[in-house]
Design a protein around this motif. Structure first.
Motif: not given
Lengths: 162, 781
Positions: B680, A107, A137-143, B719
């Protein structure tokens, strides 16, 4: 001084979030390490230390930069803004309001980068947003929620904070 | 549980951690530093399979600041969560590229890192086991010479000496062999994909000190604080009460922080310097290959059906690439067998699920625990069967969808409470993906759009005695502290537990203070924060704790108000008379004991305690798999629409749909976060992610620059998420678990859409333009 010179450490000054701070650094210390270990500003994260993930993003001279790729001694004359300098910014609020935060580790880097994006390009289109934000890169939200946060900000014209 | 209209449950209450996280002020475990903190770094193996002939530390000792060097002979024993087969530091031989061989402890991290490059390890290379197919051959080199002699930590693990089989789980339901012969229509298909990684943004990190009283104090980013205690007790002989574990908020986990790897290493490091505080933090490259990753899979699925499409018999062979050690892959092997069929009613089921040793980095749990993998194999087969039968893929799924009254592969009887409504899910997903407008259409010159769908299910394979607890204390203003050992790793569990408590006490979320850190000394025991189990287990514990507190509050209030406790209700910060809500007493007047005007005081503070333990779960029978492995099954359907360029096989994902029945949804926004983020993760995995091995078993892509993932803008343009909420009578306010589910069906529906677009069977992952091109040159679907 003797012990400092033996380990090639030097006393420098860093201009961070409008304040000037002393820091004792090795010439090999990155800005990320200096911010975290000397100034206690741990908002910038170690994600890869290779410029690939953006978790360490800060502003150097207003431009988003990977603090893991700059040496501390390279930036002694330049104004630096970290996430701690963006308290209560419209971007932070937009991230909260749009549910763009889960684990929170990426974040700070995203907020710093988005802040620079919307102040530099208040009329950014999707293509430009994508170009800027692909560095993080964000791995949690899916952007998706991050996209919504940026769109909300640009639509509201809430892009001034400095 | 009740028909009452909820005030907080079901509402999009803002996450209690969001504001703090938006400021960069949250301190994750790696953000703490104190003078005197020492740093450990690992020397790791440069070989995937080799005898260690010598370790020369002479030059490393010359690096200033180096205080200790630890090698494998310090602790020549094996540890593990299911089968104890892994030495924390390799001794005698190494079994994967990147395996820890030595620990350097130094004053500063850069000194430790420099010293790791000065340790000279001599290896005598051994033949490499580089795939599960190779591992399975009779003359394959052995990764473990005596697999059968390792200590079993849980009962359902079956290693075989003289093979590379770390475990073999069987399902035998009905009579597959006879029924298969009689099937009017059959299909057999093969699938495979490599190991990959979690890539939580926060790399694994821990710090350990051993204080003079012998207390081992651990700070870590772990999903399993109580397991750290167990491991240090079980394998290192530290009294379990002398291990104190602290877990702050975690920077993503996805299952990868569920197993215990770093803490024993940091314990050995601290021990080597007289118990001083030592930090061990993985670099990204170490986090990817030295620490455990995600399983690979080779699968064969055989389905037999009537001409009308009713499934009669199914046979499933799963070869899970667990890498060098079984770790949680042995549990994933079991979980893949438990749910091997996907959410379909099949009377005759045969499954062989093998945990296979190779010389790859070892694998552990990953969000979905084997289910995204098995779902890929099952759902691709369903689409190919539909094509063979010339039935609409959705119709085939509806015909066979599992329902209350049916039994699972382990012969658990399903009821309206322990499984969601798969048919409602698929009908809703069908609307959202606009299935009836056509599964495929030409959308431009050389462009084709197509849709794919997948159904999925998963139970929560916890320990049979998995439990959670909660403790409530009150503040002088009547607000409440909630202590519970569920770990906040981004999934929003602390917010959910806060909402459950707020609902029970009739309070606003601003009156609930949820402890964000976990401390094993004052938080009640919780199994682990994995398996989508926290809302269910900890949620029930919070409900019980709230009921306990309410009983105490009503008792005191009844004394003060001179009535029976039965006449009272709670809400709005008061305990009040049901028929006359204006008549009551503020909680703040009684929560710390009530004091009369005379000064006399009664009852003392309210402390609410609650607990919940799994009910009626059993291990599985070794020969048939018979047993009750989990408390409920959440079910769902996912779909995507893609647009592909038929010249170069590049594609974009236009739309992603997830419809889940996880019972009552406590918070629709955090649930949506989980579904989108999960989808995702599944799409990123399916489009891009895998480890690439050379012929020596060496991983070629150990960093984020050459390990591709979906980045911003590559997510679906739309989504869509929706929920079917068939309540579970025994869940908190009717909830089941949902945390892992968004990921499960995503790879399968993507592969189905792309296969349909090209009329080519795409049965390997990831689905890169190159791999699609290669498949399209082969046989047509």
């Amino acid at each position: 001084m003797n012990s400092l010179s033996k380990t090639s450490k030097q006393l420098i000054q860093l201009h961070v979030n409008g304040e000037t701070h002393d820091a004792v650094v090795r010439s090999a210390d990155t800005l990320l390490i200096a911010l975290r270990e000397q100034l206690g500003l741990t908002g910038a994260k170690r994600g890869c230390e290779n410029g690939d993930c953006g978790a360490c993003s800060v502003l150097i001279n207003g431009k988003p930069s990977h603090s893991c790729l700059s040496l501390a001694v390279e930036v002694i004359d330049q104004p630096i803004t970290t996430i701690e300098g963006l308290m209560d910014s419209p971007v932070s609020k937009a991230f909260v309001d749009n549910w763009a935060i889960q684990c929170g580790y990426c974040t700070p880097g995203f907020i710093v980068n988005c802040h620079s994006l919307i102040t530099t390009h208040p009329d950014a289109n999707d293509e430009l947003i994508e170009e800027w934000l692909q560095s993080n890169i964000c791995r949690c939200t899916g952007y998706e929620e991050i996209r919504e946060a940026v769109h909300t900000l640009l639509a509201s014209g809430q892009t001034e904070n400095e | 549980m009740t028909n009452k209209v909820f005030t907080t449950v079901g509402k999009p209450e803002q996450r209690i951690d969001a504001v703090e996280k938006s400021t960069g002020k949250v301190r994750y475990v790696g953000d703490y530093s104190v003078p005197g903190l020492m740093h450990a770094k690992l020397v790791t193996s440069t070989q995937a399979h080799a005898k260690i002939t010598s370790i020369d530390t002479t030059e490393a000792w010359k690096v200033p600041g180096v205080r200790a060097i630890v090698t494998g002979e310090v602790f020549p024993y094996h540890i593990g969560p299911i089968l104890a087969d892994r030495p924390p530091l390799a001794f005698e031989k190494v079994r994967y590229y990147g395996e820890p061989v030595a620990i350097i402890v130094a004053d500063h991290e850069y000194q430790a890192k420099l010293a790791t490059t000065k340790v000279k390890v001599e290896y005598d290379p051994l033949p490499i086991v580089n795939s599960v197919q190779q591992a399975f051959q009779a003359d394959a080199p052995l990764v473990h010479e005596n697999a059968g002699s390792y200590t079993k930590i849980i009962s359902n693990v079956y290693p075989k000496t003289g093979t590379n089989i770390g475990s073999h789980i069987k399902i035998r339901k009905g009579n597959f062999e006879d029924e298969w012969e009689n099937c009017e229509e059959t299909i057999t298909a093969n699938y495979s994909f490599n190991l990959s990684d979690h890539v939580a943004l926060e790399t694994r990190s821990t710090r350990v000190e051993i204080n003079p009283r012998g207390k081992v104090i651990v700070h870590s980013c772990s999903q399993s604080p109580f397991t750290i205690k167990k491991v240090l007790n079980q394998f290192f002989n530290v009294e379990v009460g002398n291990v104190l574990v602290h877990i702050p908020m975690i920077g993503g986990a996805f299952g990868g922080k569920g197993t215990v790897q770093l803490e024993p290493l940091a314990y050995l490091a601290s021990k080597s310097v007289g118990g001083k505080l030592v930090k061990l933090e993985m670099d990204r490259e170490e986090d990817m290959i030295t620490s455990p990753c995600r399983v690979g899979l080779d699968a064969t699925v055989q389905l037999g059906a009537t001409k009308e499409g009713k499934l009669v018999a199914g046979k499933y062979t799963y070869l899970l690439d667990s890498g060098a050690y079984t770790d949680q892959a042995a549990g994933i092997t079991r979980a893949a067998a438990i749910d091997c069929t996907g959410p379909y009613d099949i009377p005759n089921v045969w499954c062989d699920s093998y945990c296979v040793y190779t010389n790859h980095p070892f694998a552990t749990s990953f969000r979905g625990y084997g289910h995204p993998e098995l779902t890929f194999a099952v759902e691709r087969t369903m689409d190919q069967l539909a094509k063979q039968l010339q039935i609409d893929p959705i119709q085939l799924r509806i015909i066979n969808g599992i329902k209350p009254g049916h039994t699972t592969p382990t012969q658990t009887v399903l009821t309206a409470n322990n499984i969601g409504d798969i048919e409602k899910c698929i009908n809703r997903a069908k609307e959202l993906i606009q299935w009836d407008e056509g599964q495929k259409m030409v959308s431009g010159k050389n462009k084709v759009r197509s849709k794919g769908i997948s159904m999925f299910w998963k139970t929560s394979t916890t320990a049979t005695n998995a439990e959670a607890g909660a403790i409530l204390t009150f503040e002088a203003d009547g607000s409440v502290n909630l202590n519970c050992a569920a770990i906040e790793l981004g999934q929003g569990t602390k917010t959910i537990l806060g909402q459950i408590l707020a609902e029970k006490l009739g309070m606003g979320m601003d009156k609930i203070h949820v402890t964000m850190e976990t401390n094993t000394q004052y938080d009640p025991h919780q199994w682990r924060t994995v398996a989508s189990s926290s809302t269910f287990l900890a949620g029930r514990a919070v409900i019980a704790a709230a009921d306990h507190a309410i009983t105490q509050l009503k008792k005191t209030a009844a004394t003060v108000l001179k009535c029976s406790p039965d006449d009272l209700d709670i809400g709005g910060g008061k305990v009040y008379l049901k028929p006359d809500p204006a008549f009551g007493v503020d909680i703040k007047e009684i929560a710390l004991g009530y004091t009369y005007p005379s000064g006399h005081s009664i009852d003392g503070q309210v402390v609410g305690i609650g607990k919940h333990i799994q009910r009626h779960l059993t291990p599985m029978d070794e020969e048939t798999g018979f047993g009750k492995p989990g408390p409920w099954w959440s079910v769902g359907v996912q779909a995507v629409e893609v647009e592909m360029d038929t010249r170069d096989f590049t594609y974009t994902i236009l739309k992603g749909v997830t419809v889940l029945d996880g019972g009552t949804i406590i918070n629709p926004k955090t649930a949506q976060q989980q579904m989108r983020g999960g989808m995702y993760m599944g799409l990123s995995y399916a489009t891009s992610e895998k480890f690439i091995f050379d012929e020596h078993g060496v991983v070629q892509n150990t960093g984020l620059r050459n390990y591709p993932m979906l980045r911003y803008g590559e997510q679906p343009a739309q989504y869509l998420v929706d929920f079917i909420e068939s309540p579970a009578a025994d869940g908190p306010f009717g909830a089941r678990g949902i945390g892992e589910y968004g990921v499960i069906g995503a790879p399968a529906c993507l592969a189905n859409s792309l296969s349909y677009a090209l009329d080519v069977a795409l049965n390997q992952l990831p689905l890169t333009p190159e791999s699609i091109w290669e498949a399209s040159r082969g046989s047509e679907e």
